[in-house]
Scaffold this active site. Structure first.
Site, PDB file in Angstrom:
ATOM      1  N   GLY A  44       7.825   2.143   4.147  1.00  0.00           N
ATOM      2  CA  GLY A  44       6.767   1.173   3.812  1.00  0.00           C
ATOM      3  C   GLY A  44       5.529   1.889   3.286  1.00  0.00           C
ATOM      4  O   GLY A  44       4.655   1.263   2.688  1.00  0.00           O
ATOM      5  N   GLY A  45       5.460   3.207   3.513  1.00  0.00           N
ATOM      6  CA  GLY A  45       4.396   4.036   2.933  1.00  0.00           C
ATOM      7  C   GLY A  45       2.993   3.592   3.310  1.00  0.00           C
ATOM      8  O   GLY A  45       2.775   2.982   4.362  1.00  0.00           O
ATOM      9  N   CYS A  47       0.935   1.392   1.819  1.00  0.00           N
ATOM     10  CA  CYS A  47       0.598  -0.031   1.713  1.00  0.00           C
ATOM     11  C   CYS A  47       0.864  -0.763   3.029  1.00  0.00           C
ATOM     12  O   CYS A  47      -0.011  -1.441   3.566  1.00  0.00           O
ATOM     13  CB  CYS A  47       1.390  -0.655   0.573  1.00  0.00           C
ATOM     14  N   LYS A  56      -5.799  -6.150   5.194  1.00  0.00           N
ATOM     15  CA  LYS A  56      -5.824  -7.626   5.114  1.00  0.00           C
ATOM     16  C   LYS A  56      -5.615  -8.266   6.482  1.00  0.00           C
ATOM     17  O   LYS A  56      -6.138  -9.340   6.756  1.00  0.00           O
ATOM     18  CB  LYS A  56      -4.782  -8.129   4.107  1.00  0.00           C
ATOM     19  N   GLY A 182     -16.388   1.269  -4.039  1.00  0.00           N
ATOM     20  CA  GLY A 182     -15.310   0.555  -4.726  1.00  0.00           C
ATOM     21  C   GLY A 182     -14.748  -0.526  -3.816  1.00  0.00           C
ATOM     22  O   GLY A 182     -15.335  -0.859  -2.778  1.00  0.00           O
ATOM     23  N   TYR A 183     -13.561  -1.035  -4.178  1.00  0.00           N
ATOM     24  CA  TYR A 183     -13.047  -2.174  -3.411  1.00  0.00           C
ATOM     25  C   TYR A 183     -12.687  -1.813  -1.974  1.00  0.00           C
ATOM     26  O   TYR A 183     -12.848  -2.628  -1.061  1.00  0.00           O
ATOM     27  CB  TYR A 183     -11.874  -2.853  -4.136  1.00  0.00           C
ATOM     28  N   ALA A 311      -0.137  -1.907  -5.292  1.00  0.00           N
ATOM     29  CA  ALA A 311       1.215  -2.020  -4.750  1.00  0.00           C
ATOM     30  C   ALA A 311       2.138  -2.820  -5.667  1.00  0.00           C
ATOM     31  O   ALA A 311       3.293  -2.436  -5.891  1.00  0.00           O
ATOM     32  CB  ALA A 311       1.147  -2.670  -3.375  1.00  0.00           C
ATOM     33  N   HIS A 428      -4.479 -32.352  -5.422  1.00  0.00           N
ATOM     34  CA  HIS A 428      -5.864 -32.567  -4.993  1.00  0.00           C
ATOM     35  C   HIS A 428      -5.887 -32.832  -3.496  1.00  0.00           C
ATOM     36  O   HIS A 428      -4.997 -33.513  -2.999  1.00  0.00           O
ATOM     37  CB  HIS A 428      -6.426 -33.773  -5.750  1.00  0.00           C
TER      38      HIS A 428
HETATM   39  C1  LIG Z   1      -7.540   0.759   1.999  1.00  0.00           C
HETATM   40  C2  LIG Z   1      -6.592   0.408   0.873  1.00  0.00           C
HETATM   41  C3  LIG Z   1      -6.255  -0.910   0.684  1.00  0.00           C
HETATM   42  C4  LIG Z   1      -5.350  -1.254  -0.334  1.00  0.00           C
HETATM   43  N1  LIG Z   1      -5.077  -2.567  -0.530  1.00  0.00           N
HETATM   44  C5  LIG Z   1      -4.260  -2.925  -1.527  1.00  0.00           C
HETATM   45  C6  LIG Z   1      -3.972  -4.296  -1.768  1.00  0.00           C
HETATM   46  O1  LIG Z   1      -4.469  -5.181  -1.087  1.00  0.00           O
HETATM   47  N2  LIG Z   1      -3.115  -4.601  -2.774  1.00  0.00           N
HETATM   48  C7  LIG Z   1      -2.556  -3.628  -3.563  1.00  0.00           C
HETATM   49  O2  LIG Z   1      -1.812  -3.972  -4.483  1.00  0.00           O
HETATM   50  N3  LIG Z   1      -2.796  -2.328  -3.363  1.00  0.00           N
HETATM   51  C8  LIG Z   1      -3.634  -1.951  -2.368  1.00  0.00           C
HETATM   52  N4  LIG Z   1      -3.870  -0.610  -2.144  1.00  0.00           N
HETATM   53  C9  LIG Z   1      -3.143   0.378  -2.956  1.00  0.00           C
HETATM   54  C10 LIG Z   1      -1.706   0.564  -2.419  1.00  0.00           C
HETATM   55  O3  LIG Z   1      -1.772   0.986  -1.074  1.00  0.00           O
HETATM   56  C11 LIG Z   1      -0.959   1.589  -3.253  1.00  0.00           C
HETATM   57  O4  LIG Z   1      -1.046   1.240  -4.616  1.00  0.00           O
HETATM   58  C12 LIG Z   1       0.517   1.646  -2.851  1.00  0.00           C
HETATM   59  O5  LIG Z   1       0.662   2.011  -1.514  1.00  0.00           O
HETATM   60  C13 LIG Z   1       1.276   2.643  -3.756  1.00  0.00           C
HETATM   61  O6  LIG Z   1       2.623   2.668  -3.383  1.00  0.00           O
HETATM   62  P1  LIG Z   1       3.536   3.935  -3.685  1.00  0.00           P
HETATM   63  O7  LIG Z   1       4.918   3.520  -3.347  1.00  0.00           O
HETATM   64  O8  LIG Z   1       3.247   4.462  -5.036  1.00  0.00           O
HETATM   65  O9  LIG Z   1       3.040   5.062  -2.688  1.00  0.00           O
HETATM   66  P2  LIG Z   1       2.784   5.119  -1.106  1.00  0.00           P
HETATM   67  O10 LIG Z   1       2.665   3.792  -0.491  1.00  0.00           O
HETATM   68  O11 LIG Z   1       1.638   6.054  -0.949  1.00  0.00           O
HETATM   69  O12 LIG Z   1       4.114   5.779  -0.542  1.00  0.00           O
HETATM   70  C14 LIG Z   1       4.441   7.116  -0.813  1.00  0.00           C
HETATM   71  C15 LIG Z   1       5.325   7.627   0.308  1.00  0.00           C
HETATM   72  O13 LIG Z   1       5.906   8.853  -0.091  1.00  0.00           O
HETATM   73  C16 LIG Z   1       6.013   9.698   1.050  1.00  0.00           C
HETATM   74  N5  LIG Z   1       6.145  11.076   0.564  1.00  0.00           N
HETATM   75  C17 LIG Z   1       5.250  11.769  -0.180  1.00  0.00           C
HETATM   76  N6  LIG Z   1       5.757  12.974  -0.511  1.00  0.00           N
HETATM   77  C18 LIG Z   1       6.996  13.041   0.040  1.00  0.00           C
HETATM   78  C19 LIG Z   1       8.010  14.021   0.044  1.00  0.00           C
HETATM   79  N7  LIG Z   1       7.865  15.193  -0.612  1.00  0.00           N
HETATM   80  N8  LIG Z   1       9.158  13.772   0.724  1.00  0.00           N
HETATM   81  C20 LIG Z   1       9.334  12.600   1.387  1.00  0.00           C
HETATM   82  N9  LIG Z   1       8.396  11.631   1.398  1.00  0.00           N
HETATM   83  C21 LIG Z   1       7.241  11.836   0.724  1.00  0.00           C
HETATM   84  C22 LIG Z   1       4.751   9.407   1.818  1.00  0.00           C
HETATM   85  O14 LIG Z   1       4.888   9.758   3.187  1.00  0.00           O
HETATM   86  C23 LIG Z   1       4.577   7.903   1.596  1.00  0.00           C
HETATM   87  O15 LIG Z   1       5.135   7.159   2.654  1.00  0.00           O
HETATM   88  C24 LIG Z   1      -4.782  -0.246  -1.153  1.00  0.00           C
HETATM   89  C25 LIG Z   1      -5.128   1.102  -0.960  1.00  0.00           C
HETATM   90  C26 LIG Z   1      -6.045   1.420   0.033  1.00  0.00           C
HETATM   91  C27 LIG Z   1      -6.418   2.860   0.199  1.00  0.00           C
END
Ligand SMILES: Cc1cc2nc3c(=O)[nH]c(=O)nc-3n(C[C@H](O)[C@H](O)[C@H](O)COP(=O)(O)OP(=O)(O)OC[C@H]3O[C@@H](n4cnc5c(N)ncnc54)[C@H](O)[C@@H]3O)c2cc1C
Length: 455
Positions: A44-45, A47, A56, A182-183, A311, A428
């Site tokens: 789930g990383g 997000c 949220k 920022g946001y 995300a 409405h």
């Molecule tokens: C406070 C905050 C609020 C946010 N709110 C929103 C929102 O409301 N809506 C929205 O659209 N976006 C939001 N975002 C942005 C959103 O979180 C990111 O755009 C999204 O998580 C990106 O997804 P991703 O899959 O690219 O990476 P990530 O979610 O960062 O996942 C990457 C994963 O890769 C893993 N990883 C990295 N390197 C390795 C490796 N070498 N081997 C194995 N695993 C590895 C990490 O552990 C991680 O779990 C927000 C960001 C922040 C900081």
């Protein structure tokens, strides 16, 4: 999966189990591929575990607390209302846990090998796990996301924390200074202010500097009401314990300092030097329309390939990469990537309101029955359209803007006209009527707002 029982080879290896990665893995599995996903932390990383969902979740609870304690005008007098931060923490963690487990379940149900470790490329054909085991792949999809930036001298310490830690506090701090405007700063600052924290925001230039000033002024008004101070054209110059000195001369004494100064692509320990993958000058992985990197075997999606770091953008790219890696004809051809700031009121955007040949019409929330009934009249909708009355952009500043912007994105993707929207019956009384009202106004036939004799 238990390490030591790796398959020797998979069709598709996904690195990173965030929204970009797990969606790519599921889509590739749906297409009949033999897939493994490697995640070094939580499925789930960011997000689901540290960013979108926790923020949220906490914004919702802060809104609830604030509404309960500020509803005298509706005849609700709540006395003895208190906040139990330990329960808030448990709820926030449980929400992420449920989603993490949901992702694991979906991956396993789709026959995907989930490998919990760090992966490193040792060639364009092989990744190596932290324990030295190797896995060959036909195609790999990188989805390793991003990590927070810090200003020099303001790195994480006893007093400085990042957004992840801010969303896992076990106490409501009495005061909080946020570096960045920022946001992320606005969302975190507003939610804690609603719990009673004294919040200061330090803006390098201005609050939400990349957004429409008309929209930002609505958010700023609310932040003023919540007692949030924004220091503009300012950066922290010195930190002494909890004392933060600003270049504009002020000294802030805050219990907690949150750094929210942006995100950088995360490629540490990935071994990209053992592949033909190329990075741009900011460290983002460069890809083509099909999400393919400069290495023909390797695709990349999500935050690690650049703006916008959102995300839902990562999710779409994950699907495209999976299809392209499965020899399908797939490319990123979406017209818009909507964006939402969960401020108060929310700001939601899809498409553009500026540029040659774009006309803009605005309709205020003060003229909408639903907004008046809820006492949420700060805001508006703006619609951008071209000479053929095709919708090109929508901006909504309103409660629940988040659930309305999808209609705008669909309208733009479908090349809908103002008439399509004005003549669609919207229920409405709802906020969704904003679309119908603004489209009718743009066509010169407004009903619930009088624009003057010239409309
Ligand atoms: C406070 C905050 C609020 C946010 N709110 C929103 C929102 O409301 N809506 C929205 O659209 N976006 C939001 N975002 C942005 C959103 O979180 C990111 O755009 C999204 O998580 C990106 O997804 P991703 O899959 O690219 O990476 P990530 O979610 O960062 O996942 C990457 C994963 O890769 C893993 N990883 C990295 N390197 C390795 C490796 N070498 N081997 C194995 N695993 C590895 C990490 O552990 C991680 O779990 C927000 C960001 C922040 C900081």
């Amino acid at each position: 999966m238990v390490m030591g029982s790796l398959p020797e080879r998979v069709d598709v290896a996904v690195i990173g189990g965030g929204v970009g990665g797990y969606v790519a893995a599921i889509r590739a599995a749906q297409l009949g591929k033999n897939v493994a996903i490697v995640e070094k932390n939580k499925m789930g990383g960011h997000c689901l575990n540290y960013a979108c969902i926790p923020s949220k979740t906490m914004i919702h609870i802060a809104d609830l607390f604030y509404e309960i304690t500020h509803s005298e005008k509706y005849g609700i007098k709540a006395t003895g209302v208190s906040m139990d931060p330990a329960k808030l923490y448990d709820w926030r963690m449980d929400v992420s846990k449920k989603l993490e487990q949901g992702v694991e379940y979906l991956c396993k149900s789709n026959g995907i090998e989930v490998i919990k470790t760090e992966a490193t490329f040792i060639s364009s054909k092989t990744i190596q796990m932290a324990n030295g085991e190797e896995l060959d792949f036909d195609k790999a999809i990188i989805a390793t996301g991003s990590e927070p930036n810090f200003l020099p001298g303001f790195e994480p310490s006893q007093n400085v924390i990042d957004y992840k830690a801010a969303l896992m506090l076990k106490e409501i701090p009495s005061s909080m200074a946020i570096i960045g405007a920022g946001y992320v700063a606005v969302e975190i600052g507003t939610l804690f202010a609603k719990f009673g924290t004294k919040v200061d925001i330090i803006a390098h230039s201005d609050l939400l500097s990349r957004f429409d000033r008309d929209a930002v002024s609505m958010v700023k008004k609310r932040m003023d009401e919540l007692g949030i101070t924004v220091y503009t054209n300012s950066v922290p110059s010195n930190l002494d314990g909890t004392q933060l000195k600003l270049t504009t001369g002020q000294t802030l004494n805050s219990q907690i300092i949150v750094s929210a100064v942006g995100l950088s692509p995360y490629t540490a320990n990935l071994g990209l030097n053992n592949t033909k993958v190329v990075l741009d000058t900011h460290g983002f992985i460069t890809v083509n329309q099909s999400m393919q990197t400069s290495d023909p075997n390797i695709y990349a999606v999500g935050d690690v390939i650049g703006e916008p770091l959102l995300a839902h953008k990562a999710i779409r790219q994950g699907e495209i990469a999976a299809e392209a890696a499965s020899s399908r004809n797939a490319g990123f051809d979406n017209r818009v990537i909507p964006a939402v700031i969960f401020s108060d009121p929310e700001i939601a955007l899809a498409g553009r309101l500026d540029g040659d040949g774009i006309n803009v019409k605005k309709f205020p929330l003060t003229a909408l029955g639903r907004a008046i009934a809820l006492g949420k009249t700060d805001g508006f909708i703006k619609i951008g359209y071209d000479k053929d009355a095709n919708v090109k952009g929508v901006e909504i500043v309103s409660t629940d803007a988040n659930s309305m912007i999808g209609e705008a994105a669909l309208a733009i993707e479908m090349n809908a006209t103002l008439e399509d929207i004005a003549d669609t019956i919207h229920p409405h009384p709802t906020f969704s009527e904003l679309f119908q009202e603004v489209a009718a106004a743009a066509l010169g036939r407004p009903i619930h707002f009088y624009y003057g004799a010239n409309k």
